[in-house]
Design an enzyme around this catalytic site. Structure first.
Site, PDB file in Angstrom:
ATOM      1  N   THR A 220       0.807  -1.098  -0.228  1.00  0.00           N
ATOM      2  CA  THR A 220       0.092  -0.324  -0.095  1.00  0.00           C
ATOM      3  C   THR A 220       0.923   1.251  -0.123  1.00  0.00           C
ATOM      4  O   THR A 220       2.206   0.794   0.279  1.00  0.00           O
ATOM      5  CB  THR A 220      -0.696  -0.048   1.583  1.00  0.00           C
ATOM      6  N   ARG A 248     -13.749  -7.304  -2.832  1.00  0.00           N
ATOM      7  CA  ARG A 248     -13.569  -6.617  -1.459  1.00  0.00           C
ATOM      8  C   ARG A 248     -13.194  -5.315  -1.632  1.00  0.00           C
ATOM      9  O   ARG A 248     -12.384  -4.738  -2.128  1.00  0.00           O
ATOM     10  CB  ARG A 248     -12.272  -7.811  -1.363  1.00  0.00           C
ATOM     11  N   GLY A 250     -10.859  -3.285   1.297  1.00  0.00           N
ATOM     12  CA  GLY A 250     -10.754  -3.155   2.401  1.00  0.00           C
ATOM     13  C   GLY A 250     -10.139  -2.105   2.724  1.00  0.00           C
ATOM     14  O   GLY A 250     -10.493  -0.814   3.280  1.00  0.00           O
ATOM     15  N   ASP A 251      -9.003  -1.709   4.300  1.00  0.00           N
ATOM     16  CA  ASP A 251      -9.109  -0.734   5.374  1.00  0.00           C
ATOM     17  C   ASP A 251      -8.840   0.676   4.255  1.00  0.00           C
ATOM     18  O   ASP A 251      -9.244   1.974   4.638  1.00  0.00           O
ATOM     19  CB  ASP A 251      -8.114  -0.939   6.553  1.00  0.00           C
ATOM     20  N   THR A 271      -0.760   0.555   6.702  1.00  0.00           N
ATOM     21  CA  THR A 271      -0.353  -0.193   5.485  1.00  0.00           C
ATOM     22  C   THR A 271      -0.220  -1.797   5.994  1.00  0.00           C
ATOM     23  O   THR A 271       0.673  -2.489   6.476  1.00  0.00           O
ATOM     24  CB  THR A 271       0.900   0.056   4.709  1.00  0.00           C
ATOM     25  N   GLY A 272      -1.650  -2.431   5.989  1.00  0.00           N
ATOM     26  CA  GLY A 272      -1.646  -2.987   7.206  1.00  0.00           C
ATOM     27  C   GLY A 272      -2.623  -4.403   6.388  1.00  0.00           C
ATOM     28  O   GLY A 272      -3.308  -3.905   5.640  1.00  0.00           O
ATOM     29  N   GLY A 274      -5.692  -5.489   6.067  1.00  0.00           N
ATOM     30  CA  GLY A 274      -7.158  -4.514   5.941  1.00  0.00           C
ATOM     31  C   GLY A 274      -8.260  -4.417   6.577  1.00  0.00           C
ATOM     32  O   GLY A 274      -8.635  -4.377   7.386  1.00  0.00           O
TER      33      GLY A 274
END
Lengths: 354, 354
Positions: A220, A248, A250-251, A271-272, A274
């Site tokens: 990310t 999907r 994500g965060d 950045t993980g 999500g």
């Protein structure tokens, strides 16, 4: 005499309490790692970026690739620093810095983003202005060269915060944005990656689909900035997870999860993994820990990355800057591409211990 | 003697401090409005629902329509209460209660949901389990009879938290869900509504698109519950805003914005102007105000609904229940369809002063 003694005892206790509070407050601001820097007083601006967290180790990167990442991180953050130095806004610095990383195939955002199960790009991005708490996000777009610019248009020129899929692309056509064919984003490396992972999934003969949990899964890009006017901004852009399915999200496009900025507290980009970042409302949680619990930026980021996320099962990293110019770049993975530019000092790192 | 006196003074001060804390804690839980109820000690379970906030006044509802809303709110919450009474989980109670409101054309969720600019349904929903902090959400689906059930499947049977559009419908086909043609959701009333609003927009001759800002704009259904095992859950389901465009996603499918549940604090479902609820990270903010700032459920909900949201420009309502069974149903609009079932006592309301 009894009264004097009583008064004295109460006074002592009261002073002791105040001193405890002061020392707690002091310790909360001290610098404890190289990745969390306490800003000098009156420093007028600062910028921090990440290019993804994950299994990034000295051994896993060739010298030439390490050099390429170093150069691109330097180019991106220098652009943002220049904007801030010339009195530009935090929002503009965040956007232009992220554009450079989106245009580079090195990162999982824009060109070179990871591909879906259908071997297509589905890009997400969001941006937030800490001055107004205005925000914009997009998810699942595949024809906008720089998704962070579309997120900016959603923020500035729509009544909405989050637009998705084909609908978001219809909106994009009403704005002055560079449009591309989805094939623009696809690189041989990511095509190879998604095909390898699909094959691994097939070999498992499992009906339960899982996304890519190996390699550069937390790729990310993100940027947080404080400008000379004391305004904060945060932005994040990504292709999500390799081999993702089912639309999907994500965060990264979600305000409060992957991106948050508030002049009263801080600007955060994550950045993980999500799903865990959404469940932990990670970016806003850091702001809330500062605002409601009185934690310093460093304490709040560390609490989330080293305590709360691992408890939930999540992994990844965070970059953040507060309204005083203190910064944090923390991660619970082996590495995170990251850089900061503060007081004319550029700092670029990739691995855990540097 | 001096030592004894000193010890006594310190002891007194310590006891006095403890008492102050206790009395603060007590006062923070007291009941100050009819819509925020302090649960009796040892009450084992409770449930609260909303059917949307907006310009709901005694004058705007016919007697027969008021009766219809009253009956459907009663039917829905009684179903959830029965599940809880029989030892069922908060998650199940939330899901089944919302199903009844989704199946009713009275509410902006499931059948009878508002329609997009293209005169189509695009439904959003989310659910969260306060015990595990697991969560699921869907956005922009139009073939799933009960979107909250798809959100549940995302939570329980996928590696993801949020799925969108056609992709979410592909996932839905892998689960045992009732699928319908999009026409199932479309009612003559909502078709008329969206056409009227589109005409109004055209007459304004404005190039700047705005969603429906009149009438039942904040229609949404939601439910929060506490079960006999002390587990909390929250769920929200909606058609979003009439005349929405561009794949707009509101707060309802977003964990932290429209829905949040955490056994340590509370379960929250929102029904408001989605864009402001996202920017305010409303549902999680209530939990954070309790956890980090020590506010009671009622104080936290009131701070968000009567202070923070109006400052940002947002309108709407919130229902919430905490881990002790205290509830809150607050809104800054003229009315909110709402009901609570606590200690075998059913309470149904619609207007501001009731």
């Amino acid at each position: 005499m009894k009264n004097i003694l009583l008064l004295w005892a109460v006074l002592c206790l009261s002073i002791s309490c105040q001193q405890t509070n002061k020392s707690q407050s002091k310790s909360s601001q001290k610098q404890t790692t190289a990745d969390s820097v306490q800003q000098k007083p009156n420093a007028p601006f600062g910028i921090v970026i990440h290019g993804g967290a994950g299994y990034i180790t000295k051994e896993s990167l060739s010298d030439s690739l390490e050099k390429a990442y170093h150069e691109k991180l330097s180019e991106a953050i220098s652009k943002g620093n220049e904007i801030l130095k010339n009195g530009g806004s935090a929002v503009e610095a965040v956007q232009r810095t992220i554009n450079i990383m989106e245009d580079s195939p090195l990162f999982n955002a824009g060109k070179g983003a990871v591909l879906t199960h259908e071997e297509q790009p589905e890009l997400d991005a969001s941006i937030m202005d800490g001055k107004t708490l205005n925000a914009g996000g997009v998810s699942g777009v595949s024809t906008i060269k720089n998704p962070i610019n579309l997120a900016y248009e959603v923020m500035e020129n729509s009544a909405h915060v989050l637009l998705s899929g084909k609908g978001a692309e219809v909106f994009a056509k009403t704005r002055n944005l560079t449009l591309v064919d989805p094939s623009y984003f696809i690189t041989p490396k990511q095509l190879q990656n998604v095909r390898r992972i699909k094959k691994e999934q097939e070999n498992k003969q499992s009906n339960f689909y899982t996304p890519d949990l190996n390699g550069s899964k937390f790729g990310t890009v993100g940027c947080v900035a404080l400008d000379k006017n004391g305004n904060l901004a945060a932005g994040t852009s990504t292709g999500g997870m390799t081999n993702k399915k089912w639309g999907r999200i994500g965060d990264s496009p979600i305000i409060g999860a992957g991106t948050y900025a508030n002049n009263a507290t801080c600007a955060v980009s994550g950045t993980g993994w999500g799903e865990f970042y959404i469940r932990g409302v990670v970016a806003y949680d850091i702001s809330a820990l500062m605002e409601y619990k009185g934690l310093s930026l460093e304490e709040a980021v560390k609490k989330v990355i080293y305590e709360k996320q691992p408890q939930l099962g999540g992994e990844g990293g965070i970059i953040a800057i507060d309204h005083l110019g203190n910064i944090a770049m923390e991660f619970n993975t082996p590495g995170m591409f990251r850089a900061s530019y503060l007081n004319d000092e550029l700092n670029i790192k990739m691995y855990k211990k540097e």
